[in-house]
Design a protein around this motif. Structure first.
Motif, PDB file in Angstrom:
ATOM      1  N   LEU A 239       0.820  -1.217   0.000  1.00 48.24           N
ATOM      2  CA  LEU A 239       0.000   0.000   0.000  1.00 48.24           C
ATOM      3  C   LEU A 239       0.852   1.263   0.000  1.00 48.24           C
ATOM      4  O   LEU A 239       1.748   1.416   0.831  1.00 48.24           O
ATOM      5  N   ASP A 240       0.517   2.159  -0.915  1.00 52.23           N
ATOM      6  CA  ASP A 240       1.010   3.533  -0.887  1.00 52.23           C
ATOM      7  C   ASP A 240      -0.214   4.405  -0.644  1.00 52.23           C
ATOM      8  O   ASP A 240      -0.966   4.708  -1.569  1.00 52.23           O
ATOM      9  N   LEU A 241      -0.452   4.779   0.623  1.00 53.27           N
ATOM     10  CA  LEU A 241      -1.630   5.571   0.972  1.00 53.27           C
ATOM     11  C   LEU A 241      -1.348   7.037   0.661  1.00 53.27           C
ATOM     12  O   LEU A 241      -0.490   7.669   1.296  1.00 53.27           O
ATOM     13  N   PHE A 254       1.356  -6.106  -6.773  1.00 56.56           N
ATOM     14  CA  PHE A 254       1.007  -6.570  -5.432  1.00 56.56           C
ATOM     15  C   PHE A 254       0.193  -5.569  -4.618  1.00 56.56           C
ATOM     16  O   PHE A 254      -0.001  -5.776  -3.419  1.00 56.56           O
ATOM     17  N   GLY A 255      -0.264  -4.459  -5.222  1.00 65.93           N
ATOM     18  CA  GLY A 255      -1.039  -3.531  -4.407  1.00 65.93           C
ATOM     19  C   GLY A 255      -1.487  -2.323  -5.178  1.00 65.93           C
ATOM     20  O   GLY A 255      -1.774  -2.397  -6.375  1.00 65.93           O
ATOM     21  N   ALA A 256      -1.514  -1.155  -4.483  1.00 69.41           N
ATOM     22  CA  ALA A 256      -2.052   0.040  -5.112  1.00 69.41           C
ATOM     23  C   ALA A 256      -1.600   1.289  -4.380  1.00 69.41           C
ATOM     24  O   ALA A 256      -1.281   1.261  -3.191  1.00 69.41           O
ATOM     25  N   ALA A 257      -1.613   2.407  -5.130  1.00 67.81           N
ATOM     26  CA  ALA A 257      -1.537   3.738  -4.561  1.00 67.81           C
ATOM     27  C   ALA A 257      -2.962   4.281  -4.561  1.00 67.81           C
ATOM     28  O   ALA A 257      -3.651   4.221  -5.591  1.00 67.81           O
ATOM     29  N   ARG A 284       6.393   0.721  -0.149  1.00 61.98           N
ATOM     30  CA  ARG A 284       6.237   1.647  -1.275  1.00 61.98           C
ATOM     31  C   ARG A 284       5.697   3.011  -0.834  1.00 61.98           C
ATOM     32  O   ARG A 284       5.513   3.901  -1.670  1.00 61.98           O
ATOM     33  N   SER A 285       5.441   3.185   0.443  1.00 63.52           N
ATOM     34  CA  SER A 285       4.785   4.401   0.920  1.00 63.52           C
ATOM     35  C   SER A 285       5.626   5.643   0.650  1.00 63.52           C
ATOM     36  O   SER A 285       6.806   5.703   1.001  1.00 63.52           O
ATOM     37  N   GLN A 286       4.999   6.656   0.050  1.00 65.55           N
ATOM     38  CA  GLN A 286       5.677   7.925  -0.176  1.00 65.55           C
ATOM     39  C   GLN A 286       5.598   8.842   1.043  1.00 65.55           C
ATOM     40  O   GLN A 286       6.268   9.881   1.077  1.00 65.55           O
ATOM     41  N   ARG A 287       4.795   8.462   2.001  1.00 68.52           N
ATOM     42  CA  ARG A 287       4.633   9.240   3.237  1.00 68.52           C
ATOM     43  C   ARG A 287       5.279   8.495   4.390  1.00 68.52           C
ATOM     44  O   ARG A 287       5.485   7.283   4.316  1.00 68.52           O
TER      45      ARG A 287
END
Length: 319
Positions: A239-241, A254-257, A284-287
């Protein structure tokens, strides 16, 4: 209530997968430059603080992976620390959160020591261990450990039998393996571990399914239900929230933004597809990971971990 029942209580529960680092994001990769860390080796400086945070925020489970050796072809060191040693540490700094392996590579391990290590974590955590097991998928590890990669499927079946009691039954008279287990450990399998679906459904207590879309899980969970009945079905999301709560879902491997509103919808779709627990992976989180965990705890967990979350979710999906 058993550990597996706690994991899936409410219809869909949400956990986190370690390491709690965002080293796969552009910012995380830049931060690694100039350090001794290898590509795919996370920054573990805040690991204890973030594990405690996950516990205090109400996430249901912490999941750790078993990666004995760093292979540059995979470029992934998982959470770096040895699985059972790390779980013992996590058991001492957390209180409620379940502790899961996703998953221990059985054919590389000596079964009696695996059983002793798992029983140790189970006792130190006061019954919070979920033992995920696998046959492994990194060919380079097997000759290093003197094991046969091609025969890992048969070895896996033998190891499961040993964990189920054959190992201690063969001990010399009077010899015991301590600490004692008060109840059998739940075994969850990652993938099919070189076995047939029928064998896995019969011998395993739950399935750790690979990440996928809701449509993927509709098919996979149907297969699982056909061979395993109502045993738990678990999966993961990379997850990239995004900061904008309205940001639409953009799928990646494997996931999503996605923003948090889209995440809630995606989790409802996962629940409708038969998923009973989701582990969130933040590399992968940008935050900042702590910021993302806090937002999910305040804005997302109440939709699924509330007392009547299962009923309300079903109502929203059918309304």
């Amino acid at each position: 209530m058993s550990t597996l029942q706690k994991l899936v209580a409410g219809g869909l529960s949400i956990g986190v997968e370690l390491p709690l680092d965002n080293d796969w994001s552009p910012e995380g990769q830049l931060a690694r430059l100039g350090t001794p860390r290898l590509p795919g080796e996370p920054d573990m400086v805040q690991h204890a603080e973030l594990a405690r945070l996950a516990d205090s925020l109400g996430f249901r489970a912490l999941w750790v992976r078993d990666v004995p050796l760093y292979d540059p072809q995979f470029g992934d060191a998982a959470q770096v620390f040895e699985t059972f040693s790390y779980l013992g540490y996590l058991a001492g700094i957390t209180h409620r959160i379940l502790l899961g392996t996703a998953a221990v590579v059985l054919p590389l391990r000596e079964p009696l020591l695996t059983l002793k290590a798992a029983a140790t974590v189970e006792q130190l955590s006061h019954g919070r261990l979920l033992l995920g097991v696998a046959s492994g998928d990194r060919p380079i590890e097997y000759p290093v450990f003197g094991r046969d990669f091609a025969g890992r499927g048969g070895n896996f079946r033998e190891q499961v039998a040993l964990l189920r009691g054959a190992a201690t039954a063969s001990l010399p008279e009077g010899v015991q393996l301590l600490p004692r287990l008060e109840r059998p450990l739940p075994l969850l399998v990652a993938g099919l571990a070189q076995q047939s679906a029928q064998w896995v459904g019969e011998h395993m207590d739950g399935w750790l399914a690979y990440p996928g879309t809701p449509d993927d899980h509709v098919r996979r969970s149907a297969l699982w239900r056909s061979v395993a009945g109502d045993k738990p079905y678990v999966s993961f999301i990379h997850l990239d929230l995004l900061a904008d709560p309205h940001a639409p879902l953009q799928r990646h491997r494997f996931g999503a933004a996605v923003g948090r509103l889209g995440l809630i919808e995606e989790l409802h779709a996962m629940q409708a597809a038969g998923v009973q627990h989701i582990g969130l992976h933040f590399r992968r989180s940008q935050r900042p990971v702590a910021e993302v965990m806090q937002e999910i705890a305040s804005e997302v967990l109440p939709h699924f971990h509330g007392a009547d979350a299962g009923n309300s979710a079903e109502h929203r999906l059918t309304a």
